[in-house]
Each structure stands twice: as C-alpha cells, then as structure tokens.
Motif scaffolding. Sequence first.
Motif, PDB file in Angstrom:
ATOM      1  N   TRP A 132       0.836  -1.201   0.000  1.00 28.18           N
ATOM      2  CA  TRP A 132       0.000   0.000   0.000  1.00 28.18           C
ATOM      3  C   TRP A 132       0.871   1.252   0.000  1.00 28.18           C
ATOM      4  O   TRP A 132       0.595   2.218  -0.723  1.00 28.18           O
ATOM      5  CB  TRP A 132      -0.923  -0.025   1.226  1.00 28.18           C
ATOM      6  N   SER A 136       1.012   4.055  -2.981  1.00 23.93           N
ATOM      7  CA  SER A 136       0.693   5.446  -2.664  1.00 23.93           C
ATOM      8  C   SER A 136       1.754   6.384  -3.224  1.00 23.93           C
ATOM      9  O   SER A 136       1.440   7.439  -3.787  1.00 23.93           O
ATOM     10  CB  SER A 136       0.575   5.625  -1.148  1.00 23.93           C
ATOM     11  N   GLN A 171      -2.371  10.846  -1.325  1.00 22.97           N
ATOM     12  CA  GLN A 171      -1.424   9.737  -1.480  1.00 22.97           C
ATOM     13  C   GLN A 171      -0.409   9.721  -0.326  1.00 22.97           C
ATOM     14  O   GLN A 171      -0.030   8.655   0.159  1.00 22.97           O
ATOM     15  CB  GLN A 171      -0.677   9.856  -2.812  1.00 22.97           C
ATOM     16  N   ALA A 174      -2.082   8.456   2.780  1.00 20.83           N
ATOM     17  CA  ALA A 174      -2.156   6.988   2.733  1.00 20.83           C
ATOM     18  C   ALA A 174      -0.793   6.366   3.029  1.00 20.83           C
ATOM     19  O   ALA A 174      -0.708   5.322   3.697  1.00 20.83           O
ATOM     20  CB  ALA A 174      -2.660   6.533   1.366  1.00 20.83           C
TER      21      ALA A 174
END
Length: 280
Positions: A132, A136, A171, A174
Amino acid sequence: MQIVAEVAMVVPGVVQVGALRVPVFGVFAAVGLVGALWLSQRTAKAAGVNADKLWDAGIFAVAAAFVVSRVLVIAMDVRAFMAYPLLVLSLPSLTYGGITLTAVLVWLWLRWKKMPVLRVMDAWAPCAMVLWAALSVGHFVEGTDAGMPTTLPWGVMTAGDSVLGKVHPVQIYALVVAIVMCVWLLRMLSRKQPVGMVASVALMVGGMASFLLDMLRQPVETMGSAWLDPSQWVAVVAMVVGAGIFVVSKNPNPTHRDEAAMNGAPDFPENLSANAKEAV
C-alpha cells in the motif's frame, strides 16, 4: 471499440529510456511487491507459517492478479483486443471484480495446499501495508488518485492540472497510514496474539482509514445515486470481514508466540531490541 476510445482519456506517467517507455506506477508497484514478498519471509515464522509455502502462495497471488485482470479487460471488449492487443493489455486493468476473483483463487490455493488461512492472513497483513505504501508513492509521483481542493498550507499541485489548484496530498496521507500500520502490525505479531487477530486489525483499521481517505479523494468511479463509491463499499466489506475474523479469533487457539516457540523460531522483532541492550 469503446475501451480503445477511452485510452485517450488515460495519461499514465512514464519514464522514457531510449525507445522503452516504463510506467512510473508500474515501477513502484513492482518494488512494493518485491518488498512485500521479502517481508513475508520475516513474518512467516512469527505467524507460525512455513516460509517456503508462504512464498509460493505470494507468487501465486501476484500471478493470479495479473492473469485475472488481463482476462477481464479482454472480456470487456474482445474486438478491441483483436485489433490492438498490445494497447489493450497495457491498460490499467485491476478492478474490484478482479481483486475479488483473485482473493477467491488465492483462498482455493491455500485450501488446496492445506495452509492455515488465518495464519497466512496474519503473516501477510504487514506485507500488505508495504505494498500500500509503495502504491501510494507511485500514485503521488504519477499524479493520479489525487485529492480534493484545499487551502491548507501542505496542499500540492497535481501535474497537468491547471483547474483545481492545490489539492489534498491524499497519497501521502495513505503512505503515512500504511507505514504506521505496518509497524503496529509487526509489533502485534511479535507478541502473544490469538490467531487471526493481526489480520482482523489490519482489515478493520485499514478499511476505516481507506474509507475516510476516500472522502478527500477526487471521485473517479460512481454508481449513480448509490450511497457510497465503489472503493468505499470495498472498505466497508473489509471492515465487516475484519470484525468477523475478530469474533472467530476469540476462540482458544494457539497464539502466534506459542506456535513460533514450538517451531523454534526466534522472537520477532523484539529480539532486535534485546540484542541492542546487550550490546550497550
């Protein structure tokens, strides 16, 4: 040829290396996958899973996601694929339906190999945060998955956008969430936890974070008058599944620490701090 007509609306960030065009997002995705697979070898013992089998399962998951996504994008417009095969195969094609089908295939693989599903999910939870985080960064560099307009001082300009002005760096939000959760989940794995608890926390907290971040993100897909966006529905499903695993993990199964001790695995990562103290 609808799928080809929509290509003009997609402007992926690329790096030109001679005659080779390398998608920026694809590079970060590959780095994230490698990092996740590497970390899985560290978390396998802590979760009481055979590291070699977990590696094979990870490779199968990556291959399944790749094949399923391409099959679905071809099925959407077979005529376009017949006319422009390379162009169609290069399109971003990982959809929520593809993710769901991939998850089903991975579950069947784990059952076939007689691997404990909850333990595998616990081992993969921190690894998913690594992926993840990499995705991002890829979105941020590429300028996709951008946030809504903001007047906050840390707002950023999206490359190629001259309309919205400064937007939320969703982004980066995250990325921070993924890093914090990765560290948190690793610490959970190193302690005495019921089987499935780490995966449960990852799904519930990760789903909640994704749901909230989506509120700051520019809408990409809509479902007419539906209450939630598709990505928010996915986040809700993740939270529900995580809650279900939390209930199941309350049964008196062996903990990860017990399993690791039975397998002769060293503490992870608490042994690092212990060794540091001895060195001092």
